[in-house]
Write an enzyme that holds these catalytic residues in place. Sequence first.
Site, mmCIF file in Angstrom:
data_model
loop_
_atom_site.group_PDB
_atom_site.id
_atom_site.type_symbol
_atom_site.label_atom_id
_atom_site.label_comp_id
_atom_site.label_asym_id
_atom_site.label_seq_id
_atom_site.Cartn_x
_atom_site.Cartn_y
_atom_site.Cartn_z
ATOM 1 N N ASN A 273 62.616 46.296 -8.942
ATOM 2 C CA ASN A 273 63.741 46.250 -9.871
ATOM 3 C C ASN A 273 63.814 47.567 -10.644
ATOM 4 O OD1 ASN A 273 66.079 45.249 -10.907
ATOM 5 N ND2 ASN A 273 65.099 44.241 -12.637
ATOM 6 N N GLN B 94 61.652 41.687 -11.926
ATOM 7 C CA GLN B 94 62.814 41.117 -11.244
ATOM 8 C C GLN B 94 63.428 39.933 -11.996
ATOM 9 O OE1 GLN B 94 64.529 42.946 -8.627
ATOM 10 N NE2 GLN B 94 62.497 42.819 -7.738
ATOM 11 N N THR C 220 62.177 46.327 -3.476
ATOM 12 C CA THR C 220 62.300 46.755 -4.873
ATOM 13 C C THR C 220 61.280 46.131 -5.815
ATOM 14 O OG1 THR C 220 63.910 46.976 -6.684
ATOM 15 C CG2 THR C 220 63.943 44.911 -5.499
ATOM 16 N N ARG D 265 62.316 37.988 -1.206
ATOM 17 C CA ARG D 265 62.670 38.100 -2.622
ATOM 18 C C ARG D 265 61.637 37.338 -3.467
ATOM 19 N NH1 ARG D 265 65.654 41.262 -6.017
ATOM 20 N NH2 ARG D 265 67.087 40.116 -7.362
ATOM 21 N N SER E 273 71.431 42.321 -5.346
ATOM 22 C CA SER E 273 72.584 43.029 -4.789
ATOM 23 C C SER E 273 72.190 43.805 -3.535
ATOM 24 C CB SER E 273 73.146 44.015 -5.816
ATOM 25 O OG SER E 273 73.565 43.343 -6.974
ATOM 26 N N THR F 297 65.105 50.855 -6.456
ATOM 27 C CA THR F 297 64.967 50.040 -5.266
ATOM 28 C C THR F 297 64.861 51.081 -4.189
ATOM 29 O OG1 THR F 297 66.264 48.250 -6.244
ATOM 30 C CG2 THR F 297 66.288 48.362 -3.853
ATOM 31 N N GLY G 78 70.769 48.824 -7.654
ATOM 32 C CA GLY G 78 71.113 47.595 -8.362
ATOM 33 C C GLY G 78 72.518 47.150 -8.012
HETATM 34 N N1 GLY Z 1 66.784 44.402 -8.480
HETATM 35 C C1 GLY Z 1 67.977 44.876 -7.906
HETATM 36 C C2 GLY Z 1 68.581 43.951 -6.914
HETATM 37 O O1 GLY Z 1 67.884 43.134 -6.349
HETATM 38 O O2 GLY Z 1 69.751 44.014 -6.681
#
Ligand code: GLY
Length: 568
Positions: free
Chosen positions: A399, A418, A397, A104, A451, A379, A472
């Site tokens: 985003n 993000q 992703t 992330r 998510s 994503t 998302g």
């Molecule tokens: N950017 C969507 C997620 O990480 O849930």
Amino acid sequence: MIKRIIPLFSLVLFWGCKGSSTPQVLINREGRNIIADSGMVVSAHSESSRIGVEILRKGGNAVDAAVAIEFALAVCYPEAGNIGGGGFMIYRDPSGRTDMVDYREKAPLKAHRDMFLDPEGSVVPGLSTDTRLASGVPGTVDGMINIHGKYGLLSFRDVIQPAIDLARNGFPLTDEQAADLNGFRQKFIDRNSILPAFVRNDPWKAGDTLKQPELAETLERIRDSGREGFYSGKTASLIAGEMEKGNGIIGLKDLAEYQAAFRAPVEGFYRGFRIVSAPPPSGGAVILLQILGMVEPFQLKDLGFHSSASIHLLVEAEKRAYADRAEYLGDPDFTEIPVSGLLDQGYLRKRMEDFREDTATPSSEIRAGHPLRHETEETTHYSVVDPMGGAVAATTTLNGTFGSGIVIGGAGFLMNNQMDDFSLKPGTPNIYGLSGGSVNSVAGGKRMLSSMTPVILEKDGKLFMVAGSPGGSTIPTTVMQVITNVVDFDMDIANAVDAGRFHHQWLPDRIEYEKTAFDRFTENKLKEIGHTLRERESLGRVNAIMVMPDGRLKAGADRRGLNSAYGY
Ligand code: GLY
């Protein structure tokens, strides 16, 4: 919409078969719902699925294939595939041991809580989505290098080279991609000082070749210098230079300090199936397992597939899980997250004590619970099963679609937006309509709450399913419905993935649903008991693989989108 779904039976290339002592010819197959004997990849694009299967055929394992797919998606699926973003990858080795790499993005070191607010304290529209300030420090390259170093069998050069070739030689655009690029054209022009490869004078059309020479060079630097090829040297200077062209704050120190993290996946059980998924900073596993834990005491199957009673039950569980998300979930490196308390069976039973079979509980009456403290939409998800029985579930992703729309000049890749996944101001919704609390506020070096819900399921200790989805905030409920469709409603993976979907996330207080999810009668029944409904075009794009009772693999490549399965 989808015009190029051709089941393809190509030449015989491989000998061998999982679980069989007799060498047997294995045929390469492509399609959406194919069955394969040995190895399989399901991803958002046929080029990345093909590349993944080629790596498996070369003797690579699921991690080798996954890393090749991840880099290939950065080329052939720039809507979400990336090296300028991040994600979560779960690996289950052939012996059943699981691990996860969290790649992330992190907020840059100069980030601070109120950076997206104006002097009056209101969120500045677009700042966290459409500008250089919208980007977190990318994690994909470090994540791929780390997981490959730990588990890969082939050389890193072998797994990244197909993506380099794809970027240099180009690939044919699909209808949907040509439309996506044409639709985004003006934004690419407005947000970039150097026109990226995605912009040309004439509109794109299906079959046109998209070549990305600068991206090929960036991938070559990563191939030749590993982590240093991205987080320092020329690529890092290009990223920092691009930031300085606008309001960006990612600097050389941010890049040098970024580290992906190996974390223990979250595990839980639903009706005897073991579920392994992504822990915080993704809310995916917690939301998924909370919903399943809340509905497990009920006979979902007897209520009937997509009956008003079964939808009502699932939606009420969803509301309670998303209320907890807003209060408790964030970056575990910054705050203690009460994961085991949130997943405690007693706690989940208590959460459903005020569930009423005949009335919707308004979200305004639902608050986060009190767990024990034991301690845009783009994503993309891909699933891999290798011939040894290893499996990867990975969700990655930028985003929003094409992320911030800002391409690093001279390096040819898109940056994420993000930062919008942080709670910019308590109670103010992000692009997914999600509101959050201070646990997910912006801070330098912190990971924004996700998510993403890559899942691996086991039945009786054996690999059973690999799945995940974009979408998302709707990802956990999408994955949850694929699981209940298989476990409670006895669907095969293709039907489970293609079935209509619905979603509730506590706030806003409404059920979102696809037209195909249920009929007018069910809609009216749900309204009668107090639910508000809103139809939407589609929810999620699942890419899943299921192990059939005879050991063969069956693909569920979602009918929504370009998704493609390859197997042999
Ligand atoms: N950017 C969507 C997620 O990480 O849930």
